[in-house]
Design a protein around this motif. Structure first.
Motif, PDB file in Angstrom:
ATOM      1  N   GLY A 136     -12.645   1.120  -0.084  1.00 62.63           N
ATOM      2  CA  GLY A 136     -11.255   1.277  -0.995  1.00 62.63           C
ATOM      3  C   GLY A 136     -10.640   2.534  -0.556  1.00 62.63           C
ATOM      4  N   ALA A 137      -9.672   2.845  -1.597  1.00 63.38           N
ATOM      5  CA  ALA A 137      -9.204   4.124  -1.100  1.00 63.38           C
ATOM      6  C   ALA A 137     -10.018   5.175  -1.540  1.00 63.38           C
ATOM      7  CB  ALA A 137      -7.895   4.153  -2.099  1.00 63.38           C
ATOM      8  N   LYS A 138      -9.906   6.378  -1.058  1.00 65.41           N
ATOM      9  CA  LYS A 138     -10.648   7.457  -1.519  1.00 65.41           C
ATOM     10  C   LYS A 138     -10.555   7.836  -2.996  1.00 65.41           C
ATOM     11  CE  LYS A 138     -11.414   9.525   2.971  1.00 65.41           C
ATOM     12  NZ  LYS A 138     -12.834   9.301   3.028  1.00 65.41           N
ATOM     13  N   GLY A 139     -11.647   8.359  -3.751  1.00 65.19           N
ATOM     14  CA  GLY A 139     -11.495   8.854  -5.245  1.00 65.19           C
ATOM     15  C   GLY A 139     -13.176   8.656  -5.658  1.00 65.19           C
ATOM     16  N   SER A 140     -13.229   8.174  -6.994  1.00 60.05           N
ATOM     17  CA  SER A 140     -14.545   8.219  -7.357  1.00 60.05           C
ATOM     18  C   SER A 140     -15.185   6.733  -6.667  1.00 60.05           C
ATOM     19  CB  SER A 140     -14.476   7.992  -8.949  1.00 60.05           C
ATOM     20  OG  SER A 140     -15.567   7.346  -9.397  1.00 60.05           O
ATOM     21  N   PRO A 141     -16.527   6.861  -6.152  1.00 57.42           N
ATOM     22  CA  PRO A 141     -17.170   5.787  -5.938  1.00 57.42           C
ATOM     23  C   PRO A 141     -17.408   4.879  -6.805  1.00 57.42           C
ATOM     24  CG  PRO A 141     -18.204   7.590  -4.727  1.00 57.42           C
ATOM     25  CD  PRO A 141     -17.115   8.142  -5.893  1.00 57.42           C
ATOM     26  N   LEU A 142     -17.743   5.377  -8.142  1.00 52.83           N
ATOM     27  CA  LEU A 142     -18.162   4.468  -9.217  1.00 52.83           C
ATOM     28  C   LEU A 142     -16.891   3.503  -9.919  1.00 52.83           C
ATOM     29  CD1 LEU A 142     -20.257   3.585 -11.294  1.00 52.83           C
ATOM     30  CD2 LEU A 142     -19.730   5.573 -12.753  1.00 52.83           C
ATOM     31  N   GLN A 143     -15.923   4.481  -9.733  1.00 50.89           N
ATOM     32  CA  GLN A 143     -14.479   3.678 -10.027  1.00 50.89           C
ATOM     33  C   GLN A 143     -14.153   2.691  -9.169  1.00 50.89           C
ATOM     34  OE1 GLN A 143     -11.144   6.333 -10.670  1.00 50.89           O
ATOM     35  NE2 GLN A 143      -9.764   4.563 -10.898  1.00 50.89           N
TER      36      GLN A 143
END
Length: 402
Positions: free
Chosen positions: A58-65
């Motif tokens: 998905g889009a970059k950011g928190s992997p957990l999210q």
């Protein structure tokens, strides 16, 4: 001699002390019951929902999210990714199966998921009635959605923008229910499934709408999706594929297994603390029962001596004192189990997210350990006072009583 009746009368005679001991045992057992039930259900949900999914892109950011939003549907997505890049990645030789997801809308808190037929194969979905979606604005709904929202085949409804709430309803297009899934025991029971084209159509804003709607429409028209659920073709992909995605694309790869383990480690700190707190309460309860029984032995020496004269054996009197402690812990354990189940059911009824809702209407194997622990606590607290029976001198006790 009915030792059960005598033991009950002894406990009733010291009812305040007995009540305190029962409450202490019940409180400790209740906390442990809640923790066991919650941990079992959370672990079961994590395992069932992430089954057969090796990677989420998905889009970059928190992997957990990213994991929480794309697999468990209890968080907001990290953003959108270009559909062209996503579909190119889905055709990679290392990918066995890839499922595109387009998120962004809900109906009464149930998330509307744009996807394709590969989603049904990934989760092994089967129909209770009707058909799977085929055209734009046709939906197939999970069993829980159908029951709680009272939707039937042929019913129509309007989706709302966002993943929760109904403040911004898309009234320009109505979804039509074409099928209802059989109960799956996983997240799909709480989802509304449609094709990705429906999500694009739902966000096509007329020219007269506000500027933010036009911007949103432009993004959708540029063909973006939320994420991809991926199954590997071979074990070697575990090492190569995520690194390739993270280093050579503008997307992010997150492993459900790793992120779920990280989530459990974060939760585990609090769970372990509460477990030790409950064990401490159980220890205090055992100590309290021991002290009360030990002190009661001094007051009951004469009664016990008289019972010995009437023919009661030392072993029967030993069982009598032991039964006092066992009755307290048995009542406390049963009460604690009841409190634990009722409390978790009450907590679950107030949870906003239906996807993560916990229930107290289940029984887990760990509860057998709680019952055994309650029994052991009663025996441990009672055995030393009970052994004092063998030290009672009948003649001396009756002589002093005169």
């Amino acid at each position: 001699m009915n030792i059960f009746k005598i033991s009950s009368q002894n406990l009733y005679r010291n009812k305040l002390t007995t009540l305190l001991n029962i409450i202490l045992v019940a409180f400790g057992v209740g906390i442990l019951t809640i923790l066991f039930l919650a941990a079992s259900q959370i672990g079961d949900k994590l395992e069932k929902n992430a089954k057969d999914i090796d990677l989420v892109v998905g889009a970059k950011g928190s992997p957990l999210q990213l994991i929480m939003s794309s697999i468990y549907h209890i968080d907001f997505p990290t953003g959108n990714i270009p559909a062209a890049d996503a579909y190119r990645l889905m055709k990679n030789p290392m990918v066995k199966r890839a499922v595109p997801l387009a998120l962004g809308d809900n109906y009464n808190g149930y998330r509307i998921v744009g996807t394709d037929s590969t989603f049904t194969g990934l989760y092994g979905l089967s129909l209770q009635s009707g058909n799977f979606w085929k055209k734009d604005l046709e939906v197939t709904i999970g069993n829980t959605v159908a029951l709680t929202a009272k939707l039937h085949i042929g019913d129509t409804f309007f989706g709302a923008h966002g993943l929760t709430g109904n403040s911004d309803i898309h009234k320009q297009h109505a979804y039509v229910v074409k099928g209802i899934l059989k109960p799956q025991g996983n997240i799909t029971d709480n989802l509304i499934l449609t094709n990705i084209g429906s999500v694009y159509k739902m966000h096509e804003a007329p020219e007269e709408e506000h500027e933010h709607s036009a911007t949103e429409s432009k993004e959708i028209n540029n063909k973006q999706i939320t994420s991809i659920l991926i199954q590997y073709r071979s074990p070697m992909s575990v090492i190569v594929f995520p690194r390739m995605v993270n280093q050579s694309t503008n997307m992010q790869a997150a492993s459900p297994a790793m992120e779920s383990a990280r989530l459990f480690s974060l939760i585990g700190v609090g769970v372990d603390t509460l477990k030790w707190f409950a064990v401490l309460i159980m220890g205090i309860a055992a100590l309290s029962i021991f002290i009360s029984l030990y002190n009661a032995m001094k007051e009951r020496k004469y009664d016990l001596a008289v019972m010995r004269c009437l023919g009661a054996s030392k072993f029967k009197l030993f069982l009598l004192v032991l039964l006092d402690g066992l009755l307290v812990t048995a009542i406390g354990t049963c009460l604690g189990l009841l409190i634990g189940h009722a409390s978790l059911e009450l907590i679950g009824s107030y949870q906003e997210s239906s996807q993560a809702r916990l229930s107290g209407m289940l029984i887990v194997p760990q509860e057998l350990y709680l019952i055994a622990t309650g029994f052991f606590t009663g025996v441990l607290a009672s055995v030393i006072p009970a052994l004092q029976i063998y030290k009672v001198d009948i003649a001396d006790t009756l002589t002093k009583a005169r």
